[in-house]
Design an enzyme around this catalytic site. Structure first.
Site, PDB file in Angstrom:
ATOM      1  N   VAL A 114       0.385  -1.034  -0.517  1.00  0.00           N
ATOM      2  CA  VAL A 114       0.033   0.255   0.295  1.00  0.00           C
ATOM      3  C   VAL A 114       0.767   0.590  -0.114  1.00  0.00           C
ATOM      4  CG1 VAL A 114      -1.685   1.268   0.892  1.00  0.00           C
ATOM      5  CG2 VAL A 114      -2.057  -1.106   0.776  1.00  0.00           C
ATOM      6  N   THR A 117      -6.134  -0.981   7.767  1.00  0.00           N
ATOM      7  CA  THR A 117      -8.073  -0.731   7.549  1.00  0.00           C
ATOM      8  C   THR A 117      -7.750  -1.666   9.454  1.00  0.00           C
ATOM      9  OG1 THR A 117      -7.476  -2.171   5.865  1.00  0.00           O
ATOM     10  CG2 THR A 117      -9.434  -3.530   7.131  1.00  0.00           C
ATOM     11  N   ASP A 143      10.632   3.757   6.262  1.00  0.00           N
ATOM     12  CA  ASP A 143       9.983   2.021   7.253  1.00  0.00           C
ATOM     13  C   ASP A 143      11.168   1.245   7.539  1.00  0.00           C
ATOM     14  OD1 ASP A 143       7.955  -0.106   5.326  1.00  0.00           O
ATOM     15  OD2 ASP A 143       9.859  -1.080   6.667  1.00  0.00           O
ATOM     16  N   ARG A 203      14.622  -3.821   2.988  1.00  0.00           N
ATOM     17  CA  ARG A 203      13.578  -2.982   2.376  1.00  0.00           C
ATOM     18  C   ARG A 203      14.028  -1.634   1.949  1.00  0.00           C
ATOM     19  NH1 ARG A 203       9.252  -3.605  -1.417  1.00  0.00           N
ATOM     20  NH2 ARG A 203       7.689  -2.102  -1.163  1.00  0.00           N
ATOM     21  N   THR A 208      -2.234  -4.641   8.830  1.00  0.00           N
ATOM     22  CA  THR A 208      -3.473  -4.806   9.916  1.00  0.00           C
ATOM     23  C   THR A 208      -3.938  -6.429  10.046  1.00  0.00           C
ATOM     24  OG1 THR A 208      -5.453  -3.782   9.168  1.00  0.00           O
ATOM     25  CG2 THR A 208      -3.874  -2.774  11.254  1.00  0.00           C
ATOM     26  N   CYS A 264      -6.471  -8.999   2.947  1.00  0.00           N
ATOM     27  CA  CYS A 264      -7.318  -7.929   2.881  1.00  0.00           C
ATOM     28  C   CYS A 264      -8.813  -8.644   3.524  1.00  0.00           C
ATOM     29  CB  CYS A 264      -7.761  -7.639   1.969  1.00  0.00           C
ATOM     30  SG  CYS A 264      -6.718  -6.248   1.840  1.00  0.00           S
ATOM     31  N   ARG A 323       1.564 -13.677   2.186  1.00  0.00           N
ATOM     32  CA  ARG A 323       0.736 -13.117   3.943  1.00  0.00           C
ATOM     33  C   ARG A 323      -0.508 -14.112   3.814  1.00  0.00           C
ATOM     34  NH1 ARG A 323       0.747  -7.566   4.982  1.00  0.00           N
ATOM     35  NH2 ARG A 323       1.613  -7.392   2.279  1.00  0.00           N
TER      36      ARG A 323
END
Length: 430
Positions: free
Chosen positions: A16, A119, A34, A39, A84, A259, A330
């Site tokens: 995102v 979220t 981050d 990364r 989240t 999600c 994930r």
């Protein structure tokens, strides 16, 4: 400076946060923060392991990639885009968003705006996050700083529906904040914005978008369970029903990822806390979470039909990520199939050209076959995730993975050409 006059930071540079940073970074200086040093180094070198942003796009931006939270002081509009997830008990794990709130809170200045994209359940921003911002900064919410919520709608692997082309829901703690948040996002989102009535409304909208999708897929999965008993091909039924103008096009399958397989639990958790036990939502979740076991069981039946001894049989699984054409593992539900087959003493080989073997080993303790030439001949092959890599091949490729080109093929998403099934292969699809 950009036309909205705000200096932007983005906290969390995953699926995102990175696309968000890139779109703003094409127009102005962005602080990209981050906590993952590796990364940050990769992004500085123009490498995005999520494959969401290509090297040219990265090069065309003005982003300060940093692990140093002090750099956030250079911004006055902070976008928090951290994951989240849910824990093993399917309860919301707000620790990443709380941790990010602490980090931002320590750098907060008077006049700053913090916008959450993660979220959460309705109420979480105000009940959980704002107190952390106040505590860490020593500032007063509403007087010294303001907060907004603008839920992410990134669809990993989708090059058509992107951050710029999806309408952005925005909200703020005051009408002034709302206008600023709207102006900032409007400067990059060509599809425009939808101003939600309150922060809670925006939080709720995000959760129900994925809950609705989850439930629609769970209905398709339940139908697949029923039609399997009737010996009817589910996808033939759906193709026929879809000829009606108002029949919704959903397919059965594994529901994983961070999600659809997760967000409904945020809503059901909050509902339960408030004394209401959701029935339809949890029932749908239960069906979707059971599909891996069902597919594994069908694979075992196919092996038995083919006269194979289940224990010691070799099953090759093609694809392990949570959806096609993305490297994200994930909450992949392919793991449910793998574990169930292993429980029966089956030898499982997993090959996925998109996934990172080290990540899979660390997260799931499963060994990924790095080179498909190293696959042993199998008694059954399962196309679990139809990456384009596999779809570009043909039946000869699939049958070539089977012992003597004979055996069972499990096509989880019904993507293989049924008319071209070679002799000696029995095809089962969800």
């Amino acid at each position: 400076m950009s036309n909205h006059g705000r200096k932007i930071s983005v906290v969390g540079l995953g699926y995102v946060g990175l696309p968000v940073s890139v779109e703003f970074g094409k127009k102005q200086r962005v602080i990209g923060f981050d906590i993952n040093q590796c990364r940050i180094e990769e992004l500085k070198n123009g490498i995005d392991r999520t494959n969401e942003v290509d090297a040219e796009d990265l090069a065309a931006t003005d982003i300060l990639f940093t692990c140093d939270a002090g750099d956030l002081k250079q911004a006055d509009f902070h976008i928090i885009a951290v994951p989240t997830p849910v824990n093993n008990a399917k309860q919301p794990d707000l620790s990443p968003v709380i941790s990010a709130s602490r980090t931002v809170g320590r750098q907060l200045k008077k006049g700053d705006i913090v916008v959450y994209e993660s979220t959460v359940y309705p109420g979480a921003t105000e009940e959980e996050c704002i107190p952390v911002l106040e505590h860490e900064s020593g500032l007063v919410w509403g007087t010294d700083f303001n907060v907004g919520y603008s839920p992410e709608r990134i669809n990993p692997g989708d090059k058509v529906h992107t951050f710029k082309t999806i309408i952005k829901v925005v909200s703020g703690d005051t009408s002034e904040t709302l206008n600023v948040v709207a102006a900032v996002y409007q400067s990059v989102v060509t599809a425009g914005v939808h101003k939600a009535a309150t922060i809670k409304v925006a939080e709720a909208a995000k959760v129900i978008e994925n809950t609705q999708r989850d439930l629609n897929i769970s209905l398709m999965n339940e139908l697949a369970l029923i039609f399997n008993k009737m010996d009817i091909d589910t996808r033939d039924v759906l193709a026929a029903a879809s000829s009606k103008w108002n029949f919704l096009p959903f397919d059965p399958g594994l529901v994983g990822g961070h999600c659809i397989g997760v967000d409904p639990y945020y809503l059901t958790y909050k509902a339960t806390v408030l004394g209401y036990t959701p029935q339809v939502i949890l029932s749908g979740r239960s069906i979707n979470d059971s599909m891996g076991s069902f597919i594994a069981l069908q694979t075992i039946k196919e092996l038995i039909k083919a006269g194979k001894c289940v224990k010691g049989s070799v099953v090759t699984i093609l694809g392990f990520t949570f959806k096609e054409n993305v490297p994200d593992i994930r909450n992949t539900r392919v793991i449910d199939i793998v574990r169930e087959l292993l429980d029966y003493g089956i030898q499982v080989q997993v090959f996925d050209p998109m996934a990172d073997g080290h990540e899979i080993q660390e997260e799931y303790n499963i060994h990924l076959i790095a080179d498909e030439n190293g696959l042993e001949p199998a008694h059954a092959v399962m196309l679990a995730v139809p990456h384009q890599y596999f779809m570009d091949k043909n039946w000869a490729y699939i049958s070539g993975l089977l012992e003597n080109n004979v055996g069972a093929v499990i096509d989880v998403k019904g993507k293989l050409d049924r008319n071209g099934v070679p002799e000696g292969i029995s095809l089962w699809r969800l």
